[in-house]
Design a protein around this motif. Structure first.
Motif, PDB file in Angstrom:
ATOM      1  N   GLU A  62       2.998   6.063  -5.840  1.00 33.18           N
ATOM      2  CA  GLU A  62       3.002   5.979  -7.387  1.00 33.18           C
ATOM      3  C   GLU A  62       1.986   6.782  -6.866  1.00 33.18           C
ATOM      4  O   GLU A  62       2.222   8.097  -8.782  1.00 33.18           O
ATOM      5  CB  GLU A  62       2.611   4.577  -7.820  1.00 33.18           C
ATOM      6  CG  GLU A  62       3.326   3.437  -8.300  1.00 33.18           C
ATOM      7  CD  GLU A  62       2.849   2.454  -8.054  1.00 33.18           C
ATOM      8  OE1 GLU A  62       4.292   1.410  -8.749  1.00 33.18           O
ATOM      9  OE2 GLU A  62       1.769   2.216  -7.395  1.00 33.18           O
ATOM     10  N   LEU A  63       0.500   7.421  -6.712  1.00 36.08           N
ATOM     11  CA  LEU A  63      -0.049   8.042  -6.757  1.00 36.08           C
ATOM     12  C   LEU A  63       0.463   9.697  -6.793  1.00 36.08           C
ATOM     13  O   LEU A  63       0.177  10.699  -7.088  1.00 36.08           O
ATOM     14  CB  LEU A  63      -1.218   7.821  -5.588  1.00 36.08           C
ATOM     15  CG  LEU A  63      -2.654   8.288  -5.872  1.00 36.08           C
ATOM     16  CD1 LEU A  63      -2.870   8.058  -6.458  1.00 36.08           C
ATOM     17  CD2 LEU A  63      -3.219   8.610  -5.109  1.00 36.08           C
ATOM     18  N   LYS A  64       1.340   9.691  -5.951  1.00 41.86           N
ATOM     19  CA  LYS A  64       2.061  11.232  -5.435  1.00 41.86           C
ATOM     20  C   LYS A  64       3.221  11.399  -6.272  1.00 41.86           C
ATOM     21  O   LYS A  64       3.016  12.520  -7.050  1.00 41.86           O
ATOM     22  CB  LYS A  64       2.711  10.846  -3.920  1.00 41.86           C
ATOM     23  CG  LYS A  64       3.472  12.184  -3.428  1.00 41.86           C
ATOM     24  CD  LYS A  64       4.047  12.151  -1.877  1.00 41.86           C
ATOM     25  CE  LYS A  64       4.776  13.544  -1.728  1.00 41.86           C
ATOM     26  NZ  LYS A  64       5.500  12.990  -0.519  1.00 41.86           N
ATOM     27  N   PHE A  94       0.597  -1.213  -0.448  1.00 43.22           N
ATOM     28  CA  PHE A  94       0.351  -0.185   0.102  1.00 43.22           C
ATOM     29  C   PHE A  94       0.609   1.137   0.274  1.00 43.22           C
ATOM     30  O   PHE A  94       0.692   1.882  -0.586  1.00 43.22           O
ATOM     31  CB  PHE A  94      -0.992  -0.426   1.347  1.00 43.22           C
ATOM     32  CG  PHE A  94      -2.388  -0.877   1.204  1.00 43.22           C
ATOM     33  CD1 PHE A  94      -2.983  -0.435   0.179  1.00 43.22           C
ATOM     34  CD2 PHE A  94      -2.170  -1.780   2.178  1.00 43.22           C
ATOM     35  CE1 PHE A  94      -3.976  -2.133  -0.397  1.00 43.22           C
ATOM     36  CE2 PHE A  94      -3.504  -3.272   2.545  1.00 43.22           C
ATOM     37  CZ  PHE A  94      -4.674  -2.677   0.738  1.00 43.22           C
ATOM     38  N   ALA A  95       2.430   1.254   0.223  1.00 45.06           N
ATOM     39  CA  ALA A  95       2.758   2.220   0.301  1.00 45.06           C
ATOM     40  C   ALA A  95       3.537   2.865  -0.820  1.00 45.06           C
ATOM     41  O   ALA A  95       3.560   3.988  -0.995  1.00 45.06           O
ATOM     42  CB  ALA A  95       4.205   1.954   1.248  1.00 45.06           C
ATOM     43  N   PHE A 107      -5.242   2.292   5.042  1.00 44.98           N
ATOM     44  CA  PHE A 107      -4.533   1.039   4.540  1.00 44.98           C
ATOM     45  C   PHE A 107      -2.940   0.873   5.153  1.00 44.98           C
ATOM     46  O   PHE A 107      -3.102   0.152   6.441  1.00 44.98           O
ATOM     47  CB  PHE A 107      -4.687   0.762   3.280  1.00 44.98           C
ATOM     48  CG  PHE A 107      -5.701   0.629   3.071  1.00 44.98           C
ATOM     49  CD1 PHE A 107      -6.979   0.361   3.606  1.00 44.98           C
ATOM     50  CD2 PHE A 107      -6.380   0.535   1.277  1.00 44.98           C
ATOM     51  CE1 PHE A 107      -8.348   0.354   2.936  1.00 44.98           C
ATOM     52  CE2 PHE A 107      -7.264   0.490   0.950  1.00 44.98           C
ATOM     53  CZ  PHE A 107      -8.167   0.186   1.657  1.00 44.98           C
ATOM     54  N   ILE A 108      -2.980   2.408   5.434  1.00 48.74           N
ATOM     55  CA  ILE A 108      -0.893   1.616   5.862  1.00 48.74           C
ATOM     56  C   ILE A 108      -0.709   1.712   7.226  1.00 48.74           C
ATOM     57  O   ILE A 108      -0.043   0.807   7.906  1.00 48.74           O
ATOM     58  CB  ILE A 108      -0.064   3.321   5.112  1.00 48.74           C
ATOM     59  CG1 ILE A 108       0.123   2.748   3.526  1.00 48.74           C
ATOM     60  CG2 ILE A 108       1.391   3.317   5.631  1.00 48.74           C
ATOM     61  CD1 ILE A 108       0.431   4.104   2.737  1.00 48.74           C
ATOM     62  N   PRO A 146      -4.942   9.299  -1.943  1.00 48.03           N
ATOM     63  CA  PRO A 146      -4.420   9.889  -0.257  1.00 48.03           C
ATOM     64  C   PRO A 146      -5.066   9.137   1.237  1.00 48.03           C
ATOM     65  O   PRO A 146      -4.018   8.254   1.663  1.00 48.03           O
ATOM     66  CB  PRO A 146      -4.218  10.910  -0.924  1.00 48.03           C
ATOM     67  CG  PRO A 146      -4.059  11.115  -1.619  1.00 48.03           C
ATOM     68  CD  PRO A 146      -4.761  10.662  -2.291  1.00 48.03           C
ATOM     69  N   VAL A 147      -6.205   9.601   1.541  1.00 46.16           N
ATOM     70  CA  VAL A 147      -7.212   9.343   2.313  1.00 46.16           C
ATOM     71  C   VAL A 147      -7.152   8.316   2.950  1.00 46.16           C
ATOM     72  O   VAL A 147      -6.674   7.397   3.576  1.00 46.16           O
ATOM     73  CB  VAL A 147      -8.160  10.616   2.374  1.00 46.16           C
ATOM     74  CG1 VAL A 147      -8.560   9.878   4.225  1.00 46.16           C
ATOM     75  CG2 VAL A 147      -7.929  11.681   1.537  1.00 46.16           C
TER      76      VAL A 147
END
Length: 299
Positions: free
Chosen positions: A191-193, A185-186, A217-218, A211-212
């Motif tokens: 990747e999203l960032k 999940f990290a 999850f993280i 992100p939220v």
């Protein structure tokens, strides 16, 4: 007559082929050694040899999968700020050579696995089949995509335990699952960032994450990892096997390592490549070495 033509990427040498195999990712196969360390079997030469061969089998299998995935994703990788430098995306390795290299790695992986045991052979084959299914479509299923990545690590742990005749600890299996989910999940968060508005065009499943949600999850998986590992260190069966109550002394290293990883994820642009983060960050290296040395001293 204008300026000079843009320089073409170099094609000679072995470096592009080695880079294609991503040997730095082999550090992930350290999960194969978990059973050896915590099963009081470090001094058993035959078991050590079997576990090393199993780890090599997974390393070659993983490299073959990396090559195939890079072949399939080379067009998308050219749009990624970092992945565009991969050999196939950059054009430093041709398709035919990549296929031959992947086939050789897969054959070597199966032969090494078979030399250890039929169980390890089945686990390596299952690892390969699972990754094929992942590449063919399951990587687009939100949440399931990360669970499949985590399952690959669980197969490594089973290869280093059941595959060589070591009984796995249930607590360690749960801890391993949560740790690999945390890393997975990290990776999606990183990747999203990194990709921001272009995330979905590079990896379709990123359109279903935000992100939220990923931070929740993280946090869940990080806390679960710490709790399950801590419970393992004080479990009666652990104390009985190792004859010591001091394995709990390794918990601070685990907590520090996870906190440092979260720091790199949110403040240093890390998280996209766990193996590279571990090898590049002195704090993570120190946390791992502190944990490992303490484990050896206690056991």
């Amino acid at each position: 007559m204008g300026g000079s033509a843009p320089a073409r990427p170099p094609r000679g040498g072995l470096w592009p082929y080695l880079k294609l195999l991503r040997p730095h990712q082999w550090v992930k196969n350290g999960f194969v050694f978990v059973g050896l360390i915590f099963g009081e079997a470090v001094g058993n030469g035959d078991l050590l040899q079997a576990v090393v061969l199993a780890a090599l089998a997974f390393s070659l299998a993983a490299s073959s999968i990396y090559v195939v995935n890079d072949l399939a994703d080379r067009e998308k990788d050219r749009l990624h700020p970092k992945k565009r430098h991969r050999p196939l995306a950059a054009g430093t390795v041709n398709v035919t050579a990549a296929l031959l290299l992947a086939g050789a790695c897969l054959f070597g992986a199966l032969m090494l696995a078979y030399s250890v045991s039929l169980t390890v052979l089945v686990l390596v084959a299952l690892y390969g089949a699972m990754n094929v299914a992942y590449s063919m479509g399951l990587k687009h299923v939100v949440v399931l995509d990360v669970f499949i990545i985590a399952a690959g690590f669980m197969l490594r742990i089973l290869a280093g335990t059941l595959g060589v005749g070591i009984a796995p600890s249930h607590w360690l299996l749960v801890c391993g699952l949560l740790l690999t989910l945390f890393l997975g999940f990290a990776k999606r968060r990183a990747e999203l960032k990194t990709l921001e508005d272009d995330a979905g065009s590079h990896r379709k499943v990123l359109d279903d994450y935000d992100p939220v949600l990923l931070d929740q999850f993280i946090t869940l998986c990080a806390a679960g990892t710490i709790v399950t590992y801590s419970l393992y260190t004080v479990a009666p069966e652990t104390v009985a096997v190792h004859g010591s109550q001091w394995l709990i002394a390794t918990v601070p290293f685990v907590v520090y390592g996870i906190c440092r990883y979260l720091f790199r994820l949110h403040r240093r642009g890390g998280g996209g490549d766990p193996a590279a983060d571990l090898l590049a960050d002195p704090h993570l290296i120190a946390a791992f070495l502190g944990w490992f040395v303490t484990v050896l001293l206690v056991l």
